[in-house]
Design an enzyme around this catalytic site. Structure first.
Site, PDB file in Angstrom:
ATOM      1  N   GLY A   1      39.723  28.546  64.544  1.00 46.87           N
ATOM      2  CA  GLY A   1      40.088  27.171  64.885  1.00 46.87           C
ATOM      3  C   GLY A   1      40.260  27.077  66.373  1.00 46.87           C
ATOM      4  O   GLY A   1      40.358  28.095  67.058  1.00 46.87           O
TER       5      GLY A   1
ATOM      6  N   CYS B   1      39.662  35.260  63.558  1.00 46.92           N
ATOM      7  CA  CYS B   1      39.919  34.615  64.847  1.00 46.92           C
ATOM      8  C   CYS B   1      41.274  33.888  64.848  1.00 46.92           C
ATOM      9  O   CYS B   1      42.303  34.542  64.741  1.00 46.92           O
ATOM     10  CB  CYS B   1      38.759  33.684  65.207  1.00 46.92           C
ATOM     11  SG  CYS B   1      38.749  33.319  66.966  1.00 46.92           S
ATOM     12  N   TYR B   2      41.296  32.578  64.931  1.00 44.94           N
ATOM     13  CA  TYR B   2      42.594  31.889  64.880  1.00 44.94           C
ATOM     14  C   TYR B   2      43.351  32.314  63.626  1.00 44.94           C
ATOM     15  O   TYR B   2      44.577  32.447  63.631  1.00 44.94           O
ATOM     16  CB  TYR B   2      42.394  30.365  64.885  1.00 44.94           C
ATOM     17  CG  TYR B   2      43.702  29.603  64.791  1.00 44.94           C
ATOM     18  CD1 TYR B   2      44.513  29.461  65.908  1.00 44.94           C
ATOM     19  CD2 TYR B   2      44.126  29.064  63.580  1.00 44.94           C
ATOM     20  CE1 TYR B   2      45.722  28.793  65.814  1.00 44.94           C
ATOM     21  CE2 TYR B   2      45.339  28.396  63.482  1.00 44.94           C
ATOM     22  CZ  TYR B   2      46.125  28.256  64.610  1.00 44.94           C
ATOM     23  OH  TYR B   2      47.322  27.607  64.517  1.00 44.94           O
TER      24      TYR B   2
ATOM     25  N   HIS C   1      34.046  37.202  65.024  1.00 43.47           N
ATOM     26  CA  HIS C   1      33.458  36.382  63.952  1.00 43.47           C
ATOM     27  C   HIS C   1      32.430  37.183  63.141  1.00 43.47           C
ATOM     28  O   HIS C   1      31.308  37.371  63.597  1.00 43.47           O
ATOM     29  CB  HIS C   1      32.785  35.143  64.552  1.00 43.47           C
ATOM     30  CG  HIS C   1      33.766  34.133  65.023  1.00 43.47           C
ATOM     31  ND1 HIS C   1      34.316  33.174  64.201  1.00 43.47           N
ATOM     32  CD2 HIS C   1      34.341  33.951  66.235  1.00 43.47           C
ATOM     33  CE1 HIS C   1      35.168  32.441  64.881  1.00 43.47           C
ATOM     34  NE2 HIS C   1      35.200  32.893  66.117  1.00 43.47           N
TER      35      HIS C   1
ATOM     36  N   GLU D   1      30.929  36.218  60.549  1.00 48.78           N
ATOM     37  CA  GLU D   1      29.975  35.329  59.884  1.00 48.78           C
ATOM     38  C   GLU D   1      28.755  34.997  60.738  1.00 48.78           C
ATOM     39  O   GLU D   1      27.756  34.516  60.222  1.00 48.78           O
ATOM     40  CB  GLU D   1      30.677  34.038  59.435  1.00 48.78           C
ATOM     41  CG  GLU D   1      31.145  33.101  60.548  1.00 48.78           C
ATOM     42  CD  GLU D   1      32.481  33.491  61.170  1.00 48.78           C
ATOM     43  OE1 GLU D   1      32.923  34.634  60.981  1.00 48.78           O
ATOM     44  OE2 GLU D   1      33.064  32.641  61.869  1.00 48.78           O
TER      45      GLU D   1
ATOM     46  N   GLY E   1      12.087  12.114  46.827  1.00 53.76           N
ATOM     47  CA  GLY E   1      11.082  13.120  47.155  1.00 53.76           C
ATOM     48  C   GLY E   1      11.649  14.194  48.068  1.00 53.76           C
ATOM     49  O   GLY E   1      11.007  15.199  48.331  1.00 53.76           O
TER      50      GLY E   1
ATOM     51  N   ASP F   1      17.099  17.405  47.864  1.00 51.54           N
ATOM     52  CA  ASP F   1      18.310  17.243  47.062  1.00 51.54           C
ATOM     53  C   ASP F   1      18.080  16.388  45.818  1.00 51.54           C
ATOM     54  O   ASP F   1      18.464  16.776  44.713  1.00 51.54           O
ATOM     55  CB  ASP F   1      19.443  16.641  47.907  1.00 51.54           C
ATOM     56  CG  ASP F   1      19.699  17.454  49.170  1.00 51.54           C
ATOM     57  OD1 ASP F   1      19.222  18.604  49.224  1.00 51.54           O
ATOM     58  OD2 ASP F   1      20.354  16.940  50.087  1.00 51.54           O
TER      59      ASP F   1
ATOM     60  N   LYS G   1      22.661  23.892  51.185  1.00 53.41           N
ATOM     61  CA  LYS G   1      21.240  23.551  51.186  1.00 53.41           C
ATOM     62  C   LYS G   1      20.371  24.715  50.683  1.00 53.41           C
ATOM     63  O   LYS G   1      19.486  24.530  49.851  1.00 53.41           O
ATOM     64  CB  LYS G   1      20.803  23.178  52.601  1.00 53.41           C
ATOM     65  CG  LYS G   1      19.449  22.496  52.652  1.00 53.41           C
ATOM     66  CD  LYS G   1      19.613  21.047  52.317  1.00 53.41           C
ATOM     67  CE  LYS G   1      18.327  20.281  52.319  1.00 53.41           C
ATOM     68  NZ  LYS G   1      18.564  18.858  52.100  1.00 53.41           N
TER      69      LYS G   1
END
Ligand code: XMP
Length: 510
Positions: free
Chosen positions: A55, A82-83, A169, A171, A224, A227, A366
């Site tokens: 954060g 981190c934070y 981090h 990630e 189309g 999603d 996604k």
């Protein structure tokens, strides 16, 4: 659904969605919750582990987000990032300082490989640091298990309470073996079994959709895009012909796209309605040059056509939408975000009566949505489709829209996309398309003078489409595209490549 859950508590960092995606990539389900979520609610979800994100704050700021200290006594493993680690240290009685020299970016880090977080990994590696504060006094019960030249506690742990924290981090891809560290936390600390798979998700979601829908009627607007296509495939497997999909073809799709959508859904077990409304849209857009007016007209017309078609079906019970998890998180981390505020083109239909909204992809990112689409047998061209603006080519034709201009742009755009694919660039360039400008310029072809349109080519690289860089497409590819378009498409005699990033430009031209 019966699967293990990790909770990601959001403290406002920029990589928070990424953490959740990485956890899911490790085949463990996770949810992002606001840091203010009451402890009882957290406990009720029975997570196998909790992750605090980074954060922007410093723990000593009065307004910085805090956490109920009791969270550390639930007996649930916690990993602070981190934070998150600073907050853990501060809350449990440690001390955090703001040093004079800050550590930022790629940093050589040394690990204690006896720690479950770093087991099986190299003792030294690069990590991505993005902080000013660090922990200079550990809370009781903790030991430091990683350090850098500037930071004595790049990671800490209290094995007996199963509390862990890392300053860097894991990630982001800049951190070597970062995902392996997260995986270690999930599997070695939290006892994850890896029970989150798209096959399993499809199966259990289909079962729960069946139960919820019963013999009700479901209506879905199919655009189309990825999603709505995946939502349609999922619902079709769940309730078959109780599902009606309305595909409003505004005539402003890319070349062949309308037919591709039809082909993908015609044979499936659902009612598929394609409304060819291209004349109607063109008529409404006649003489309109202003981008916002175009968008507005298309949005409104879209809803009107959709409603008119929906009316013919009589009462429907459920209106389905292809809302995905990032839409949910962006609109407030699961708080009051049942309806996507920005429907692809316009908004929710006012004049369709339904009892409830169904959003079967609400939990998916996604890439998971794409994986599910493959699982459900959707063709690759639908599953891998690039983002496409709801107003379609209308916002890629500068100035007035005419059938002739639509046809020119469709052909040119098709050639550009084909060459990018042939060059093997379609995964590296995240969105690429052609824009028909309103500019005529003089050219020479054979022995004759031409006075034709200038075409713009746009290619961008991006992770979230909020910011983007222009793609460095090799000159040879651009050259081939340029020659092909000028030779094969009548009406274009000049081609330019857009070399602006976003910001200051946007990805689309209108
Ligand atoms: P901009 O042009 O704002 O585009 O940089 C960012 C991303 O959004 C897409 N885009 C839209 N998508 N409806 C959509 O569903 C729209 O009206 C719309 N306008 C832009 C654009 O293609 C890019 O990926």
């Amino acid at each position: 659904m019966n699967h293990q859950t990790i909770l990601v508590l959001d403290f406002g960092g920029q990589y928070n969605q990424l953490i959740a995606r990485r956890v899911r990539e490790c085949a463990v389900y996770c949810e992002v919750l606001p840091h203010k979520t009451p402890l009882a609610e957290i406990a009720a979800k029975k997570p196998i582990g909790i992750i605090f994100t980074g954060g922007p704050n410093s723990v000593y700021e009065a307004a910085s987000p805090k956490v109920d200290p009791a969270i550390f006594s639930l007996g649930i493993p916690v990993l602070g990032i981190c934070y998150g680690v600073q907050l853990m240290a501060y809350t449990l009685g440690g001390h955090v300082v703001s040093p004079d020299s800050r550590e930022y970016g790629k940093t050589v880090t040394h690990f204690d490989t006896a720690s479950p977080l770093f087991q099986g990994l190299p003792a030294t590696g690069i990590t991505w640091m993005s902080h000013t504060d660090y922990i200079d006094r550990l809370p009781e019960g903790f030991v430091s298990v990683a350090h850098t030249d500037a930071c004595p506690t790049a990671a800490m742990q209290d094995l007996s309470r199963r509390l862990f924290g890392i300053q860097f981090h894991p990630e982001v891809l800049h951190t070597e073996n970062g995902v392996a560290m997260l995986r270690n936390f999930l599997y070695r600390v939290c006892g994850a079994k890896g029970d989150w798979t798209m096959g399993g998700y499809a199966e259990s979601t289909i079962a729960s959709l069946r139960e919820k829908i019963g013999d009700g009627k479901v209506l879905l607007g199919l655009s189309g895009g990825v999603d709505s296509s995946v939502a349609a495939a999922l619902l079709s497997q769940a309730v078959g012909s109780q599902l009606t999909c309305i595909f409003v073809d505004h005539g402003l799709m890319r070349k062949n796209e309308g037919d591709e959508v039809e082909e993908a859904f015609r044979g499936r077990d659902l009612q598929f309605i394609r409304v060819d409304a291209s004349q109607q849209f063109l008529q409404k857009l006649q003489g309109v040059r202003d981008p916002e007016r175009k968008r507005k007209i298309i949005g409104e017309e879209f809803i009107r056509v959709f409603e008119a078609e929906a009316k013919k079906l009589g009462q429907v019970d459920f209106l389905a939408q292809g809302t995905i998890y990032p839409d949910v998180i962006e609109s407030g981390a699961g708080e009051a975000a049942t309806i996507k505020s920005h429907h692809n083109v316009g908004g929710l239909p006012d004049h369709v009566e339904f009892k409830e909204i169904i959003e079967p992809l609400r939990l998916l990112f996604k890439d998971e949505t794409r994986a599910l689409g493959r699982e459900l047998g959707l063709p690759e061209y639908l599953v891998n489709r690039q983002p496409f603006p709801g107003p379609g080519l209308a916002v890629r034709i500068i100035g007035e829209i005419t059938p002739e201009k639509v046809a020119i742009l469709q052909e040119a755009d098709w050639i550009f996309r084909e060459e990018i694919q042939k060059a093997g660039l379609s995964n590296q360039v995240h969105q690429y398309f052609a824009v028909l400008t309103d500019l005529h310029s003089v050219g020479v072809m054979g022995d004759g003078r031409t006075y034709d349109y200038t075409l713009g080519l746009r290619g961008v690289t991006t992770t979230d489409f909020m910011t983007a860089d222009w793609a460095r497409i090799p000159y040879e590819v651009l050259d081939l595209v340029s020659r092909r378009i000028v030779n094969e498409v009548r009406g274009i005699n000049r081609i330019v490549y857009d070399i602006t990033s976003k910001p200051p430009a946007t990805i689309e031209w209108e």
